[in-house]
Design a protein around this motif. Sequence first.
Motif, mmCIF file in Angstrom:
data_model
loop_
_atom_site.group_PDB
_atom_site.id
_atom_site.type_symbol
_atom_site.label_atom_id
_atom_site.label_comp_id
_atom_site.label_asym_id
_atom_site.label_seq_id
_atom_site.Cartn_x
_atom_site.Cartn_y
_atom_site.Cartn_z
ATOM 1 N N CYS A 20 49.648 65.050 25.473
ATOM 2 C CA CYS A 20 50.455 63.853 25.227
ATOM 3 C C CYS A 20 50.585 63.063 26.518
ATOM 4 C CB CYS A 20 51.838 64.244 24.702
ATOM 5 S SG CYS A 20 51.820 65.238 23.201
ATOM 6 N N ASN A 21 51.095 61.847 26.395
ATOM 7 C CA ASN A 21 51.280 61.016 27.585
ATOM 8 C C ASN A 21 52.640 61.206 28.242
ATOM 9 O OD1 ASN A 21 48.749 59.755 27.616
ATOM 10 N ND2 ASN A 21 49.398 58.286 26.044
ATOM 11 N N SER A 22 53.547 61.905 27.586
ATOM 12 C CA SER A 22 54.855 62.172 28.175
ATOM 13 C C SER A 22 55.467 63.374 27.482
ATOM 14 C CB SER A 22 55.783 60.952 28.045
ATOM 15 O OG SER A 22 56.034 60.655 26.684
ATOM 16 N N THR A 60 58.938 66.616 27.921
ATOM 17 C CA THR A 60 60.071 67.212 28.613
ATOM 18 C C THR A 60 59.901 68.723 28.639
ATOM 19 O OG1 THR A 60 61.595 65.433 27.981
ATOM 20 C CG2 THR A 60 62.579 67.537 28.591
ATOM 21 N N THR A 94 62.524 60.330 41.609
ATOM 22 C CA THR A 94 61.241 60.204 40.931
ATOM 23 C C THR A 94 60.156 60.757 41.847
ATOM 24 O OG1 THR A 94 61.963 58.216 39.758
ATOM 25 C CG2 THR A 94 59.593 58.629 39.862
ATOM 26 N N ASP A 102 61.499 65.794 33.055
ATOM 27 C CA ASP A 102 60.788 64.813 32.242
ATOM 28 C C ASP A 102 59.504 64.424 32.971
ATOM 29 O OD1 ASP A 102 62.924 64.866 30.493
ATOM 30 O OD2 ASP A 102 63.878 63.084 31.335
ATOM 31 N N TRP A 103 58.406 64.272 32.223
ATOM 32 C CA TRP A 103 57.145 63.917 32.857
ATOM 33 C C TRP A 103 56.425 62.832 32.060
ATOM 34 C CZ3 TRP A 103 52.818 64.618 29.849
ATOM 35 C CH2 TRP A 103 52.902 65.534 28.805
ATOM 36 N N ARG A 104 55.593 62.076 32.776
ATOM 37 C CA ARG A 104 54.847 60.983 32.149
ATOM 38 C C ARG A 104 53.515 60.825 32.870
ATOM 39 N NH1 ARG A 104 54.163 55.475 33.175
ATOM 40 N NH2 ARG A 104 55.553 55.592 34.990
ATOM 41 N N VAL A 138 50.836 62.272 37.447
ATOM 42 C CA VAL A 138 52.019 62.215 36.607
ATOM 43 C C VAL A 138 53.238 61.784 37.418
ATOM 44 C CG1 VAL A 138 51.192 63.950 34.970
ATOM 45 C CG2 VAL A 138 52.511 64.682 36.978
ATOM 46 N N GLU A 139 54.179 61.177 36.709
ATOM 47 C CA GLU A 139 55.492 60.860 37.266
ATOM 48 C C GLU A 139 56.460 61.915 36.748
ATOM 49 O OE1 GLU A 139 57.296 56.684 37.364
ATOM 50 O OE2 GLU A 139 58.362 57.670 35.699
ATOM 51 N N THR A 147 60.455 63.413 36.648
ATOM 52 C CA THR A 147 61.869 63.117 36.862
ATOM 53 C C THR A 147 62.665 64.388 36.604
ATOM 54 O OG1 THR A 147 61.554 60.840 36.105
ATOM 55 C CG2 THR A 147 63.817 61.671 36.184
#
Length: 220
Positions: A106-108, A110, A95, A137-139, A150-151, A153
Amino acid sequence: MRPPFTYAPPTAPIAVLYRDDDLLFVDKPAGLLSVPGRLLEHRDCLLTRLQGDDPAVLLVHRLDMDTSGVMVFARTPAAQKTLNWQFEQRSTRKTYLAEVTGHPACNSGTVTAPLMRDWPNRPLQKIDAAGKPSQTDWRVIRRAAETSFVELTPITGRSHQLRVHMAGIGHAIVGDLFYADAAVAGLSDRLHLHAAELTCVHPETQQPLTVTAPCDFIAP
């Protein structure tokens, strides 16, 4: 145009996050190579520094020079073999935290853009239909005035994957001298990309082990 490369690694002691007879987790600082470069002046790196204190340390994976955060090293050949297999099978979980320009709609989401080496401009990578399958993947975890935190993965582990994918969707990582425009690159004197958490299965206990490293560009 990429700026000329000047290697000026940080000299502060390396922070040890976890150590036992089999594994060593450390917090790699931004600006330090993971492994030695080809030139003599690029021999100073995280691996050689750790081996200077502990000759048993063995390489398992790498982080880009500009990326900070958690790296795991093996301390026995058996542990190295086990960890190499976990990384090859993508059974580890990584992570990352990043600050990117702008605000995603958007908030998340791919990103699945395939990546390949940009040979005329190596070591850069580029999005190309003929490249290797790649997924991030992002958030969004926080929105600031002009940027977002952002986070990230990575499901695959391509070179520069996170940097290229975020730039590819219009939200380049702050401080990225390779893939961001000059205005974004100049927002910080370091790349705002940090390997915050790494989970693997311990080679001896066979239990999941998660190690984290604090991020210095995101306030608590």
